[in-house]
Every structure is written in structure tokens, then in C-alpha cells.
Design a protein around this motif. Structure first.
Motif, PDB file in Angstrom:
ATOM      1  N   PHE A  63      -0.425  -4.186 -11.366  1.00 11.03           N
ATOM      2  CA  PHE A  63      -0.572  -4.096 -12.808  1.00 11.03           C
ATOM      3  C   PHE A  63       0.650  -3.461 -13.450  1.00 11.03           C
ATOM      4  O   PHE A  63       0.706  -3.285 -14.659  1.00 11.03           O
ATOM      5  CB  PHE A  63      -1.822  -3.285 -13.159  1.00 11.03           C
ATOM      6  CG  PHE A  63      -3.047  -4.119 -13.310  1.00 11.03           C
ATOM      7  CD1 PHE A  63      -3.675  -4.229 -14.527  1.00 11.03           C
ATOM      8  CD2 PHE A  63      -3.546  -4.820 -12.232  1.00 11.03           C
ATOM      9  CE1 PHE A  63      -4.802  -5.020 -14.667  1.00 11.03           C
ATOM     10  CE2 PHE A  63      -4.664  -5.613 -12.365  1.00 11.03           C
ATOM     11  CZ  PHE A  63      -5.301  -5.712 -13.587  1.00 11.03           C
ATOM     12  N   GLY A  64       1.590  -3.093 -12.631  1.00 12.13           N
ATOM     13  CA  GLY A  64       2.836  -2.577 -13.174  1.00 12.13           C
ATOM     14  C   GLY A  64       2.891  -1.066 -13.326  1.00 12.13           C
ATOM     15  O   GLY A  64       3.868  -0.543 -13.842  1.00 12.13           O
ATOM     16  N   PHE A  65       1.833  -0.379 -12.892  1.00 11.21           N
ATOM     17  CA  PHE A  65       1.914   1.084 -12.935  1.00 11.21           C
ATOM     18  C   PHE A  65       2.957   1.555 -11.931  1.00 11.21           C
ATOM     19  O   PHE A  65       3.058   1.019 -10.835  1.00 11.21           O
ATOM     20  CB  PHE A  65       0.553   1.704 -12.577  1.00 11.21           C
ATOM     21  CG  PHE A  65      -0.495   1.509 -13.637  1.00 11.21           C
ATOM     22  CD1 PHE A  65      -0.606   2.413 -14.690  1.00 11.21           C
ATOM     23  CD2 PHE A  65      -1.376   0.438 -13.589  1.00 11.21           C
ATOM     24  CE1 PHE A  65      -1.582   2.238 -15.663  1.00 11.21           C
ATOM     25  CE2 PHE A  65      -2.346   0.252 -14.566  1.00 11.21           C
ATOM     26  CZ  PHE A  65      -2.448   1.160 -15.619  1.00 11.21           C
ATOM     27  N   ALA A  91      -3.417   4.633 -19.145  1.00 10.68           N
ATOM     28  CA  ALA A  91      -3.550   3.191 -19.353  1.00 10.68           C
ATOM     29  C   ALA A  91      -2.987   2.777 -20.710  1.00 10.68           C
ATOM     30  O   ALA A  91      -2.298   1.757 -20.836  1.00 10.68           O
ATOM     31  CB  ALA A  91      -5.001   2.774 -19.227  1.00 10.68           C
ATOM     32  N   LYS A  92      -3.259   3.597 -21.728  1.00  6.68           N
ATOM     33  CA  LYS A  92      -2.756   3.272 -23.060  1.00  6.68           C
ATOM     34  C   LYS A  92      -1.245   3.281 -23.108  1.00  6.68           C
ATOM     35  O   LYS A  92      -0.613   2.396 -23.676  1.00  6.68           O
ATOM     36  CB  LYS A  92      -3.297   4.277 -24.081  1.00  6.68           C
ATOM     37  CG  LYS A  92      -4.586   3.823 -24.731  1.00  6.68           C
ATOM     38  CD  LYS A  92      -5.021   4.785 -25.827  1.00  6.68           C
ATOM     39  CE  LYS A  92      -6.324   4.337 -26.457  1.00  6.68           C
ATOM     40  NZ  LYS A  92      -7.211   5.467 -26.799  1.00  6.68           N
ATOM     41  N   HIS A  93      -0.683   4.311 -22.511  1.00  6.68           N
ATOM     42  CA  HIS A  93       0.766   4.415 -22.450  1.00  6.68           C
ATOM     43  C   HIS A  93       1.357   3.191 -21.770  1.00  6.68           C
ATOM     44  O   HIS A  93       2.327   2.594 -22.240  1.00  6.68           O
ATOM     45  CB  HIS A  93       1.144   5.680 -21.694  1.00  6.68           C
ATOM     46  CG  HIS A  93       2.620   5.873 -21.546  1.00  6.68           C
ATOM     47  ND1 HIS A  93       3.429   6.231 -22.605  1.00  6.68           N
ATOM     48  CD2 HIS A  93       3.440   5.738 -20.484  1.00  6.68           C
ATOM     49  CE1 HIS A  93       4.676   6.317 -22.184  1.00  6.68           C
ATOM     50  NE2 HIS A  93       4.722   6.008 -20.904  1.00  6.68           N
ATOM     51  N   HIS A  94       0.702   2.826 -20.681  1.00  3.65           N
ATOM     52  CA  HIS A  94       1.178   1.673 -19.943  1.00  3.65           C
ATOM     53  C   HIS A  94       1.045   0.398 -20.775  1.00  3.65           C
ATOM     54  O   HIS A  94       1.938  -0.447 -20.773  1.00  3.65           O
ATOM     55  CB  HIS A  94       0.401   1.547 -18.651  1.00  3.65           C
ATOM     56  CG  HIS A  94       0.962   0.533 -17.733  1.00  3.65           C
ATOM     57  ND1 HIS A  94       2.273   0.563 -17.314  1.00  3.65           N
ATOM     58  CD2 HIS A  94       0.416  -0.565 -17.182  1.00  3.65           C
ATOM     59  CE1 HIS A  94       2.480  -0.464 -16.544  1.00  3.65           C
ATOM     60  NE2 HIS A  94       1.383  -1.170 -16.439  1.00  3.65           N
ATOM     61  N   LEU A  95      -0.052   0.309 -21.485  1.00  4.81           N
ATOM     62  CA  LEU A  95      -0.272  -0.856 -22.347  1.00  4.81           C
ATOM     63  C   LEU A  95       0.848  -0.994 -23.375  1.00  4.81           C
ATOM     64  O   LEU A  95       1.360  -2.096 -23.605  1.00  4.81           O
ATOM     65  CB  LEU A  95      -1.623  -0.732 -23.057  1.00  4.81           C
ATOM     66  CG  LEU A  95      -1.967  -1.820 -24.085  1.00  4.81           C
ATOM     67  CD1 LEU A  95      -1.940  -3.194 -23.455  1.00  4.81           C
ATOM     68  CD2 LEU A  95      -3.340  -1.568 -24.710  1.00  4.81           C
ATOM     69  N   GLU A  96       1.242   0.113 -23.938  1.00  4.32           N
ATOM     70  CA  GLU A  96       2.342   0.061 -24.912  1.00  4.32           C
ATOM     71  C   GLU A  96       3.626  -0.475 -24.284  1.00  4.32           C
ATOM     72  O   GLU A  96       4.315  -1.305 -24.867  1.00  4.32           O
ATOM     73  CB  GLU A  96       2.609   1.458 -25.488  1.00  4.32           C
ATOM     74  CG  GLU A  96       1.664   1.821 -26.621  1.00  4.32           C
ATOM     75  CD  GLU A  96       1.678   3.310 -26.918  1.00  4.32           C
ATOM     76  OE1 GLU A  96       2.729   3.954 -26.731  1.00  4.32           O
ATOM     77  OE2 GLU A  96       0.617   3.838 -27.313  1.00  4.32           O
ATOM     78  N   GLU A  97       3.891   0.027 -23.091  1.00  9.01           N
ATOM     79  CA  GLU A  97       5.100  -0.441 -22.413  1.00  9.01           C
ATOM     80  C   GLU A  97       5.034  -1.941 -22.142  1.00  9.01           C
ATOM     81  O   GLU A  97       6.003  -2.661 -22.317  1.00  9.01           O
ATOM     82  CB  GLU A  97       5.297   0.311 -21.100  1.00  9.01           C
ATOM     83  CG  GLU A  97       6.030   1.623 -21.292  1.00  9.01           C
ATOM     84  CD  GLU A  97       6.179   2.373 -19.990  1.00  9.01           C
ATOM     85  OE1 GLU A  97       5.861   1.825 -18.923  1.00  9.01           O
ATOM     86  OE2 GLU A  97       6.625   3.536 -20.047  1.00  9.01           O
ATOM     87  N   VAL A  98       3.878  -2.360 -21.705  1.00  4.64           N
ATOM     88  CA  VAL A  98       3.701  -3.779 -21.400  1.00  4.64           C
ATOM     89  C   VAL A  98       3.897  -4.611 -22.662  1.00  4.64           C
ATOM     90  O   VAL A  98       4.557  -5.647 -22.640  1.00  4.64           O
ATOM     91  CB  VAL A  98       2.313  -4.040 -20.792  1.00  4.64           C
ATOM     92  CG1 VAL A  98       1.981  -5.520 -20.791  1.00  4.64           C
ATOM     93  CG2 VAL A  98       2.253  -3.506 -19.373  1.00  4.64           C
ATOM     94  N   GLU A  99       3.358  -4.124 -23.771  1.00  6.61           N
ATOM     95  CA  GLU A  99       3.487  -4.893 -25.004  1.00  6.61           C
ATOM     96  C   GLU A  99       4.934  -4.984 -25.468  1.00  6.61           C
ATOM     97  O   GLU A  99       5.378  -6.029 -25.938  1.00  6.61           O
ATOM     98  CB  GLU A  99       2.583  -4.300 -26.081  1.00  6.61           C
ATOM     99  CG  GLU A  99       1.138  -4.713 -25.837  1.00  6.61           C
ATOM    100  CD  GLU A  99       0.142  -4.182 -26.860  1.00  6.61           C
ATOM    101  OE1 GLU A  99       0.393  -3.103 -27.426  1.00  6.61           O
ATOM    102  OE2 GLU A  99      -0.883  -4.846 -27.066  1.00  6.61           O
ATOM    103  N   SER A 100       5.675  -3.918 -25.270  1.00  7.87           N
ATOM    104  CA  SER A 100       7.070  -3.986 -25.706  1.00  7.87           C
ATOM    105  C   SER A 100       7.884  -4.887 -24.785  1.00  7.87           C
ATOM    106  O   SER A 100       8.748  -5.647 -25.219  1.00  7.87           O
ATOM    107  CB  SER A 100       7.654  -2.576 -25.832  1.00  7.87           C
ATOM    108  OG  SER A 100       8.636  -2.345 -24.887  1.00  7.87           O
ATOM    109  N   ARG A 101       7.543  -4.818 -23.485  1.00  6.16           N
ATOM    110  CA  ARG A 101       8.213  -5.730 -22.556  1.00  6.16           C
ATOM    111  C   ARG A 101       7.909  -7.184 -22.917  1.00  6.16           C
ATOM    112  O   ARG A 101       8.780  -8.050 -22.854  1.00  6.16           O
ATOM    113  CB  ARG A 101       7.753  -5.455 -21.125  1.00  6.16           C
ATOM    114  CG  ARG A 101       8.749  -4.632 -20.326  1.00  6.16           C
ATOM    115  CD  ARG A 101       8.477  -4.759 -18.843  1.00  6.16           C
ATOM    116  NE  ARG A 101       7.377  -3.920 -18.381  1.00  6.16           N
ATOM    117  CZ  ARG A 101       6.812  -4.029 -17.173  1.00  6.16           C
ATOM    118  NH1 ARG A 101       7.241  -4.945 -16.328  1.00  6.16           N
ATOM    119  NH2 ARG A 101       5.830  -3.238 -16.824  1.00  6.16           N
TER     120      ARG A 101
END
Lengths: 152, 152
Positions: A63-65, A91-101
Motif C-alpha cells: 500500500f506504499g507505507f 493512514a490520513k497522512h499517507h492518503l495525502e501523499e498518495v493523492e499528491s503523487r
DNA sequence: CTTGAACCTGTAGTTGCTACAGGGATTATG
DNA sequence: CATAATCCCTGTAGCAACTACAGGTTCAAG
């Protein structure tokens, strides 16, 4: 719940969690999984709990963590009574990173598509792909395709 | 077009191409850029051509091309009379990779969103995030959220 | 008891840089 | 011309997150 004695080897563990033995040993070395029990001959033996933990790790990684994030998640999941705000935060922090990527990557896709569609089989000399990559003004994810040809 | 004598140092070159001196020296070491001319004291000096080449490299890298792919692109752009089919092929191949990465990433985003929305602040015990990551059946980008709790 | 697969440790390689340490060169200023 | 402030040099080691050996040991099956 009596944990039956650890019976599977590192190869099967790895296979069941979807990775390689080397990876398991690596995770042990960096402390993501604990030291396994050993046979008299010194080979690692695992039980179902190890399969679950390693599976968790592999999924989180898929999941990219990052390994550090996984470490946090593991520490949290080891304390079931804790409120899960922190889990949520990770998870939220990670979600933000994923969205920017995602945003950057889709800008890139658009640009690549345009490149490819504009390369109609001429000579390298006039190839838009080369041209775009050489372009001094080019700035990815913004202004990538506006006013590209009004310079020089 | 008479190339004026190389006058800028590695720092300015790097700045103009958007990277660091270390990166330039690294590229020299791996042969992406040729050896620069040197002052009597042994410092590297560059001209405009170097700025262009390095800019090209940086853009290609920013676009996600691997160093090997950049090497190919450079080799091709050094032969302007070549038809640009190969350039096109490299770009197309890269486009495919980007598109598949995009797909996986957006599946991931959806899953993370669902995770986050379902973690409503209970205990870790019942946290969907932990649950999803532990799930043996989980397979990213398909069947990620059906039938989770039927394994002993 | 022998074979062959699986396993062991330890080290080095991968990718694409980045960050020192411990010097030397160049340039701007007094 | 001296000196200080930058710049630059080489070489090495580090980062993430594994992966891939080499050279040897153990295990399970026949």
C-alpha cells in the motif's frame, strides 16, 4: 488460544506472505519481525502468527507505507485497547501523499501522451519528445503545455 | 556556431539545470555527461552545451525516465538524422508504465479513503485499517474489501 | 545413508542520488 | 599583496528497501 508449535520454514512463510526468504531475514535484522525460534540445527521455524504479521507488513508495504510507518502501525496494532486515532492519522497522512503523487503522475501522463501523439515518425531532429525534454522553460505539473512555443 | 570557451563552474551549471553539484559529478562518474574541461587548478568548467544536456537529463528524470532510459534518449538525440521511432518507443513504453502505476495508485487511494472513513475513532481492536492490512484475502486493486473475517 | 532441496551467515550490489571530511582554488575586498 | 569568503576537489559512506550471491550446513525423503 494455544499457539501450536512453530513448524513452517522461512521459505514457506515467505511464500505464504508473498515475499522472499531474504526479505524475511532482512525484516528480522531491522526488527520488523522478532527473532524466530530455531531448530537444533539453527534453522528458523514459524507459526501462524508470523504468517499474519508478515502478511500485514507486506500488505502495508504494497500500500506504499514506508517501513517506518509500518513499524508504527505494528506498534499500534500490538495494543488493541488503544484508541485508533493514531492509526487513522498515519493512514490520513499517507492518503495525502498518495493523492499528491497521483496528481503529479497524471500530469506526467498527459504530458507523455501529448509527446507520443506529436511524434509522428519524423527525424529525431524535429522530435517533440526530445524537444520537450530539452525545453528550458518546462516545469512539470504546471505550465507544462501553455505557451511552450513562444520562446526563442 | 562557435562554442564560446567554457566559463561556468559546476555550481552555476547545477543551479541552472536545477540540481546539485554532487549530482553533476555523479552523472559524470556514471557517464551520462562527458568529462568537463578543467582549469589549471583542476576545477571543472562548462559551456552552454553542458547546460542544455544537463537540463535535458533533469527533465527526463523528472518525467520519471530511469537513468538507463535517459541514456538511450541521449544516444538517440545525439543522432539527429535517425528516425524517431525509437524515441517514440521509449516514450510509449514509459507511458504504459506510468499508466499502470496510476491505476494501482488510484486503487490504493480508494482503499485508503475507505479505510480512513471507516475508522471512526474506536479502538485499534476493531480498526478497519489494521483489519484490511491483516486480511489474507486482500489483493490490491481487486476484492480488497469483501469477506474479511472468516479465517481462524 | 545418500541425495537434493532448503536453509544458514555475511557481505556486497542495486538505484539515484546526498552528505560529509579534509583539503585546494578562485575571487572579492582591504 | 594579503586575507577572507566562497567555491571547488576527491573519496568515501550513507539513504531506502530490498536482492543476490558465495560457501557452507541441515533437513526430509527415498
Amino acid at each position: 488460544m494455544p499457539e501450536i508449535s512453530p513448524t513452517i520454514g522461512i521459505g514457506e512463510l515467505a511464500r505464504r506472505a508473498g515475499c522472499k526468504p531474504e526479505t524475511v531475514r532482512y525484516y528480522e535484522r531491522i526488527g520488523l519481525v522478532g527473532d524466530a525460534s530455531r531448530t537444533e540445527g539453527g534453522q528458523r521455524r514459524y507459526g501462524e502468527e508470523a504468517v499474519r504479521r508478515l502478511t500485514f507488513i507486506r500488505h502495508a508495504r504494497d500500500f506504499g507505507f514506508s517501513v517506518d510507518a509500518v513499524r508504527e502501525l505494528l506498534a499500534m496494532s500490538d495494543q488493541p485497547d488503544m484508541p485508533c486515532q493514531e492509526v487513522d492519522a498515519v493512514a490520513k497522512h499517507h492518503l495525502e501523499e498518495v493523492e499528491s503523487r497521483l496528481q503529479r503522475l497524471s500530469a506526467l501522463r498527459d504530458e507523455l501522451r501529448r509527446m507520443v501523439s506529436q511524434c509522428a515518425g519524423g527525424k529525431v531532429e524535429s522530435c517533440r519528445i526530445i524537444e520537450v525534454l530539452s525545453d528550458h522553460q518546462l516545469c512539470i505539473s504546471e505550465a507544462a503545455h501553455k505557451g511552450a512555443h513562444d520562446l526563442g
